[in-house]
Design a protein around this motif. Structure first.
Motif, PDB file in Angstrom:
ATOM      1  N   SER A 100     -20.621 -45.461  -4.774  1.00 33.05           N
ATOM      2  CA  SER A 100     -20.332 -45.518  -6.212  1.00 33.05           C
ATOM      3  C   SER A 100     -21.611 -45.438  -7.033  1.00 33.05           C
ATOM      4  N   ALA A 103     -22.704 -41.812  -7.486  1.00 33.34           N
ATOM      5  CA  ALA A 103     -21.701 -40.816  -7.850  1.00 33.34           C
ATOM      6  C   ALA A 103     -22.281 -39.849  -8.886  1.00 33.34           C
ATOM      7  N   GLU A 107     -15.074 -38.040 -11.208  1.00 32.91           N
ATOM      8  CA  GLU A 107     -14.141 -37.911 -10.088  1.00 32.91           C
ATOM      9  C   GLU A 107     -14.692 -38.577  -8.825  1.00 32.91           C
ATOM     10  N   GLN A 108     -15.980 -38.393  -8.566  1.00 29.00           N
ATOM     11  CA  GLN A 108     -16.592 -39.043  -7.401  1.00 29.00           C
ATOM     12  C   GLN A 108     -16.575 -40.560  -7.548  1.00 29.00           C
TER      13      GLN A 108
END
Length: 525
Positions: A100, A103, A107-108
């Protein structure tokens, strides 16, 4: 080797509780840290340029996976060993936090948050199950009170921690902070926490898990889409909502008939348990919106930095720390019904109190209302959680813990979706006329993004320069109006929960001197 509960509890029960509470902090802390970082993540320059709907999904991808798998991981822990599942969940949570933090797109981030939900679902039910097994019933209420206080503490220290990190590092640091916490928690688990399992565990229910996740995701998608579009009568909104409700109904039907349910709806036949779970759900639904849009109010409307916005949640921490440890004492004196009802009414009062917060109100008003809100929640969670856990035998501790936490996470997901979409709808309606009068050459996509959230509008105002200055004050006013509509809805939900508790939660237990005497030994044979 399986650890059996013993009279008086496990000899290391208090250090074990410390490890479990520390491990629990990372699960709850993550969501509250994220709340203060939402505005930064929405910034195209400093963050990922996420829209409001993407921010809602960044929260809900975690909570929906978490809620959908809680009961399953409760059963898996009962079967494979709670310590083993707890350790695995912590490892997954730490890895997902690392993903996280780095990212590269909304979306990731949403996908990585879903993976964090998987790890969190493995952690949360094991903590409460292990507490139930290592503590004697005479000390269990106190231990659960400390466990609940830790949840409240994490809710409160998350924003200030997030503010400190954002003042010195990039937005991904709010997730990277989880990694050292996970490392320390894993070390404590391996050294102190005993293994335990249910000698007669249930079977898994893959169909039930699939139905629950599909139903909740579909329902959330429709609600969030309605808020983003500002229209609730379009097929793309009504269709997912209808499908979600139908799948959830099918899920409930399936769970009532299978002999190995993922979410045992038959447990709700016990009124003590069903009302306690309901009070948790109503409480967290009502308050979830404040944590979502409160960050935007403090930063986008009032102009505070992330650190200053985080500091504004310290009164919430104080309310949790002061009142949570004393809640079990109040329950013994006045009964769960009185304490829970009073707590829900305090939450409803706090929601109404947020109506006093506008563009120019003193900031101390927000702090006082947050303190009242925390005080109310501190008088709901411990008695409700203890009611859930004490309604079930020790060997079903995993199911009770999962039931308790599923109610909370589903309520948070639905609260963020419904209340966030309500704010978005009111906001878009307030600004639609003003945005329609902007220069005709402005791309429709930019105009749409500006009407979706206050961050979108402020970004457009900055892009337009002097011509966009006229957008700033109307945007702040529109957001405050949307927030006020949402807190009125929250107050209604909290008051409804209070009335349900007052009507159906069991009252004060009979005094010890008036309890029926046990039958003579020869009559019990």
């Amino acid at each position: 080797m399986q650890s059996q509960p013993r009279q008086g509890g496990h000899p290391r029960r208090w250090p074990i509780l410390g490890v479990l509470v520390f491990s629990l902090l990372v699960v709850v802390l993550d969501n509250t840290i994220l709340n203060v970082a939402l505005r930064t993540i929405a910034d195209p320059g400093r963050g990922l340029g996420a829209t409001q709907s993407e921010l809602e999904w960044a929260i809900n991808s975690y909570t929906l996976v978490f809620a959908g798998l809680l009961f399953t991981f409760g059963v898996i822990g009962d079967r494979l060993g709670r310590k083993r599942v707890l350790v695995a969940g912590m490892a997954v949570f730490g890895l997902a936090s690392l993903v996280s933090a780095y990212a590269q797109s909304p979306e990731q981030l949403i996908a990585a948050r879903a993976l964090m939900g998987l790890g969190g679902a493995a952690i949360m039910p094991q903590t409460l199950s292990i507490i139930t097994n290592v503590f004697d019933p005479t000390e269990r209420a106190r231990a659960i009170g400390i466990w609940s206080a830790a949840v409240g503490l994490a809710v409160a220290i998350g924003p200030i921690t997030g503010g400190l990190l954002l003042n010195h590092f990039w937005w991904g640091s709010v997730f990277l902070i989880n990694v050292p916490i996970v490392t320390l928690g894993l070390t404590g688990m391996l050294l102190l926490v005993p293994e335990s399992r249910n000698p007669d565990p249930g079977r898994l229910d893959p169909l039930g898990v699939l139905l629950s996740i599909v139903g909740l995701v579909s329902l959330s998608y429709g609600i969030i889409e309605g808020g983003e579009r500002g229209s609730w009568l379009e097929p793309v909104v009504l269709g997912p909502i209808a499908v979600g409700l139908a799948v959830i109904a099918l899920f409930a039907w399936h769970e009532a008939r299978t002999d190995h349910p993922a979410f045992d709806v038959r447990l709700f036949r016990d009124p003590r348990l069903s009302v306690a779970v309901g009070s948790i759900a109503f409480c967290f639904f009502a308050t979830s919106g404040v944590f979502f849009f409160g960050s935007f109010y403090l930063q986008s409307v009032r102009g505070l930095s992330p650190l200053e916005a985080g500091a504004m949640m310290l009164p919430f921490a104080a309310g949790q720390l002061i009142f949570s440890p004393y809640s079990p004492t109040l329950v013994r004196r006045y009964g769960a019904k009185a304490v829970c009802t009073a707590g829900m009414l305090l939450v409803a009062t706090a929601m109404v109190g947020y109506l006093l917060c506008d563009e120019t109100s003193p900031l101390w008003v927000f702090g006082v209302v947050a303190f009242v809100q925390a005080s109310g929640m501190a008088h709901v969670m411990p008695p409700a959680t203890e009611s859930v856990m004490s309604a079930l035998p020790r060997e079903r501790a995993g199911a009770g813990s999962a039931l308790n936490n599923t109610a909370r996470q589903v309520a948070v997901a639905m609260g963020v979706a419904v209340l966030g979409s309500l704010v978005a709808s009111v906001y878009r309606g307030e600004l639609s006329g003003l945005l329609a009068r902007l220069p005709a050459g402005l791309p429709a996509q930019v105009r749409h993004a500006a009407g979706e959230s206050i961050e979108g509008t402020l970004a457009l105002a900055a892009r337009l320069g002097p011509a966009g200055e006229g957008l700033i004050e109307p945007a702040r006013s529109a957001f405050v109006h949307g927030m006020h509509v949402a807190v009125v809805a929250s107050a209604i939900v909290a008051f409804t929960g209070a009335m349900l508790v007052l009507r159906w939660m069991p009252g004060r237990p009979a005094p010890a001197g008036r309890r029926p005497r046990p039958a003579p030994a020869e009559q019990r044979l």
